[in-house]
Design an enzyme around this catalytic site. Structure first.
Site, mmCIF file in Angstrom:
data_model
loop_
_atom_site.group_PDB
_atom_site.id
_atom_site.type_symbol
_atom_site.label_atom_id
_atom_site.label_comp_id
_atom_site.label_asym_id
_atom_site.label_seq_id
_atom_site.Cartn_x
_atom_site.Cartn_y
_atom_site.Cartn_z
ATOM 1 N N ASP A 187 82.937 26.195 4.776
ATOM 2 C CA ASP A 187 82.569 27.471 5.404
ATOM 3 C C ASP A 187 83.727 27.888 6.311
ATOM 4 O O ASP A 187 84.494 27.044 6.783
ATOM 5 C CB ASP A 187 81.272 27.301 6.233
ATOM 6 C CG ASP A 187 80.548 28.623 6.450
ATOM 7 O OD1 ASP A 187 79.475 28.826 5.883
ATOM 8 O OD2 ASP A 187 81.101 29.472 7.197
ATOM 9 N N GLY B 164 59.130 40.068 4.974
ATOM 10 C CA GLY B 164 60.395 40.159 5.720
ATOM 11 C C GLY B 164 61.372 39.167 5.130
ATOM 12 O O GLY B 164 61.287 38.853 3.943
ATOM 13 N N LEU C 167 65.050 29.412 -3.813
ATOM 14 C CA LEU C 167 64.626 28.605 -2.665
ATOM 15 C C LEU C 167 63.876 29.481 -1.670
ATOM 16 O O LEU C 167 64.363 30.531 -1.274
ATOM 17 C CB LEU C 167 65.857 27.997 -1.972
ATOM 18 C CG LEU C 167 66.847 27.227 -2.875
ATOM 19 C CD1 LEU C 167 68.012 26.710 -2.031
ATOM 20 C CD2 LEU C 167 66.155 26.094 -3.605
ATOM 21 N N ASN D 106 62.396 38.079 -7.688
ATOM 22 C CA ASN D 106 62.153 38.417 -6.282
ATOM 23 C C ASN D 106 61.450 39.749 -6.151
ATOM 24 O O ASN D 106 60.520 39.893 -5.355
ATOM 25 C CB ASN D 106 63.490 38.446 -5.524
ATOM 26 C CG ASN D 106 63.696 37.140 -4.789
ATOM 27 O OD1 ASN D 106 63.050 36.145 -5.091
ATOM 28 N ND2 ASN D 106 64.589 37.143 -3.822
ATOM 29 N N CYS E 179 65.753 37.981 2.041
ATOM 30 C CA CYS E 179 65.870 38.174 0.587
ATOM 31 C C CYS E 179 65.095 39.368 0.043
ATOM 32 O O CYS E 179 65.678 40.283 -0.521
ATOM 33 C CB CYS E 179 65.434 36.894 -0.125
ATOM 34 S SG CYS E 179 66.515 35.545 0.235
HETATM 35 C C1 UDX Z 1 62.000 34.407 -1.234
HETATM 36 C C2 UDX Z 1 61.620 33.964 -2.639
HETATM 37 O O1 UDX Z 1 60.307 33.407 -2.622
HETATM 38 C C3 UDX Z 1 62.607 32.886 -3.115
HETATM 39 O O2 UDX Z 1 62.300 32.522 -4.455
HETATM 40 C C4 UDX Z 1 64.023 33.467 -3.054
HETATM 41 O O3 UDX Z 1 64.969 32.498 -3.478
HETATM 42 C C5 UDX Z 1 64.337 33.907 -1.630
HETATM 43 O O4 UDX Z 1 63.363 34.875 -1.185
HETATM 44 P P1 UDX Z 1 61.670 33.575 1.223
HETATM 45 O O5 UDX Z 1 62.027 35.001 1.532
HETATM 46 O O6 UDX Z 1 62.418 32.496 1.889
HETATM 47 O O7 UDX Z 1 61.863 33.307 -0.389
HETATM 48 O O8 UDX Z 1 60.149 33.364 1.573
HETATM 49 P P2 UDX Z 1 58.776 33.695 0.845
HETATM 50 O O9 UDX Z 1 57.895 32.538 1.027
HETATM 51 O O10 UDX Z 1 59.017 34.208 -0.525
HETATM 52 O O11 UDX Z 1 58.171 34.886 1.736
HETATM 53 C C6 UDX Z 1 58.852 36.120 1.808
HETATM 54 C C7 UDX Z 1 58.003 37.062 2.670
HETATM 55 O O12 UDX Z 1 56.794 37.384 1.997
HETATM 56 C C8 UDX Z 1 57.598 36.475 4.019
HETATM 57 O O13 UDX Z 1 57.671 37.493 4.999
HETATM 58 C C9 UDX Z 1 56.149 36.067 3.805
HETATM 59 O O14 UDX Z 1 55.391 36.093 4.993
HETATM 60 C C10 UDX Z 1 55.674 37.156 2.856
HETATM 61 N N1 UDX Z 1 54.539 36.756 2.044
HETATM 62 C C11 UDX Z 1 54.696 35.751 1.128
HETATM 63 C C12 UDX Z 1 53.327 37.429 2.190
HETATM 64 O O15 UDX Z 1 53.193 38.326 3.022
HETATM 65 N N2 UDX Z 1 52.269 37.080 1.389
HETATM 66 C C13 UDX Z 1 52.377 36.091 0.463
HETATM 67 O O16 UDX Z 1 51.391 35.811 -0.225
HETATM 68 C C14 UDX Z 1 53.624 35.397 0.331
#
Ligand code: UDX
Length: 438
Positions: A31, A261, A154, A212, A264
């Site tokens: 990095d 949020g 991930l 996504n 990603c």
């Molecule tokens: C996401 C994708 O799941 C992952 O595959 C990708 O590689 C990166 O982006 P992440 O953003 O880390 O992962 O978390 P995730 O668990 O997917 O939740 C994303 C957002 O959705 C969070 O704000 C979470 O609170 C919200 N969420 C998730 C909901 O509001 N309801 C749900 O049922 C699931």
């Protein structure tokens, strides 16, 4: 076993590098951020990710994983180079590729024998070609490398598990030779029959955005259903259960809340819409999910307005949960941010507590009162808002909370508190899509 350099040691690069070393590869995580690399060299982990410290310690002591800021010599020693630098949202809504392009240039300058150049970062469809052209232009020898798309899936908070036990591995490359190298990189998964989806580069890049964006659409869908349940009196949890038992729908990602949020979903949905527009294709459904999500936090503040009968000026509202989801320290695009800004605008006093996210939120919202414990945040508060589904909040002793507070208003934006317990302890409360569960 392959010799691998990971460029970009953030949430994705660090988990990827540690995971690949656990698979028996020799990995250097690099990095440009000296502070981050020095922390890692001294055994400190710069991000909160359950299980990551053990994974890193195990592989550092086995001599399979190390860290460096000196990228060129690492590149020269490696057979596989993994690009894991960030691709933030650009001004026009598309992904900003400047970091990826400068890394491709550096790779071109250090090509000294056949290498597989693998994009792990989420990059716009067609980026593989751009990387190839940059490297060819500089190195001049297109036989000495292949470009592969190997997107990550991930989730923050479960990234280590998601890496070591993935649903699938996607390897996008037109080169047989590169496909073979990548199967060696992921050899333990290959042996235990993890599904490996081999595609061309474009399709692999598309799978990432498609996955996504679909998950984001699913979340906005259940949030809009919850808003409908709030109006009709149905219980969105029962609706989700009835839906989720259909194998085509599945029960996953049907939890209503304050909106998605993180680093990603917001970025990737915007990038997908943007790149489709460049091809004169309109992604109407993804666009609608983005719009719906951008106002979902207002559904939560409307509940606060209702409970305080439209004025909470001078009242103390404690925000429990600042991170965009539980089990992370990440507050990027967290719905807690617009909710706090709204309360401040209505002249409410804000207190905040989060088990892991306060240091990061202080950089965004320095002017609010951060409490070092749940108890301190609750003491004397007129109202509480549960914004993140931390276990610490699920397990709250509501009788004790009622005694500590001076008011009795709760907005549970994650539906993690038991409505019967809330009623029993004298709370006046709102949740998301369960208006009649008392
Ligand atoms: C996401 C994708 O799941 C992952 O595959 C990708 O590689 C990166 O982006 P992440 O953003 O880390 O992962 O978390 P995730 O668990 O997917 O939740 C994303 C957002 O959705 C969070 O704000 C979470 O609170 C919200 N969420 C998730 C909901 O509001 N309801 C749900 O049922 C699931």
């Amino acid at each position: 076993m392959k010799r691998i350099t990971v460029i970009g040691t953030g949430y994705v690069g660090l988990v990827t590098g540690a995971g690949l070393s656990d698979f028996g590869n020799q990995v250097i995580c690099t990095d440009i951020n000296e502070d981050k690399i020095n922390k890692l060299l001294s055994g400190e982990i710069p991000i909160y990710e359950p299980g990551l410290k053990e994974l890193i310690d195990r592989n550092v002591s086995a001599g399979r994983l190390t860290f460096s800021t000196d990228i060129p010599p690492a590149l020269k020693k490696s057979e596989v180079v993994i690009i894991a630098v960030w691709t933030p949202m650009g001004k026009n809504g598309g992904a900003d590729l400047s970091a990826v392009k400068s890394v491709a240039k550096m790779i071109g300058e250090n090509l000294n024998g056949y290498k597989v150049i693998c994009t792990k970062s989420t990059v716009p469809i067609g980026t593989g070609k751009i990387i190839r052209e940059i490297i060819e232009k500089i190195s001049g020898d297109s036989q000495e490398f292949d470009v592969v798309s190997n997107p990550e899936f991930l989730r923050e908070g479960s990234a280590v598990k998601d890496f070591l036990i993935p649903n699938r591995i996607v390897i996008g490359s037109e080169s047989e030779r590169a496909q073979k190298v990548m199967k060696q990189v992921y050899r333990p998964l290959f042996i235990n029959e993890t599904p490996i989806v081999t595609t061309d580069v474009l399709s692999a890049e598309t799978i990432k955005y498609a996955s996504n964006a679909f998950l984001a659409v699913k979340i906005s869908y259940i949030n809009e259903l919850a808003n409908l349940c709030d109006a009709t009196g149905a219980d969105v949890h029962l609706v989700a259960r009835g839906m989720g038992l259909d194998g085509r729908i599945s029960s996953k990602f049907l939890h209503p809340g304050p909106g998605f949020g993180g680093s990603c979903f917001p970025k990737d949905t915007s990038a997908l819409v943007h790149m489709a527009k460049k091809e004169n294709v309109e992604m109407k459904i993804v666009n609608a999910a983005i719009t719906s999500n951008s106002i979902q936090w207002m559904q939560i503040t409307n509940k606060l307005d209702t409970l305080f009968k439209d004025s909470f000026e001078g009242k103390t509202i404690s925000i429990l949960g600042l991170t965009f989801k539980a089990n992370t320290d990440d507050v990027r695009q967290s719905p807690a941010t617009p909710v706090i800004e709204y309360i401040l605008k209505q002249k409410g006093n804000v207190r905040a507590y989060d088990p892991e996210g306060m240091a990061n939120m202080k950089k965004l919202l320095p002017g609010i009162n951060y409490c070092e414990s749940l108890q301190k945040a609750v003491e004397g508060a007129d109202g509480l808002m549960i914004m993140t589904e931390w276990h610490e909040f699920r397990a709250m002793d509501l009788k004790k909370i009622a005694d500590l507070m001076s008011g009795n208003i709760i907005v549970d934006a994650r539906n993690i508190l038991d409505p019967k317990e809330l009623k029993k302890n004298g709370f006046i409360f709102e949740n998301v899509g369960r208006p009649n569960v008392k």
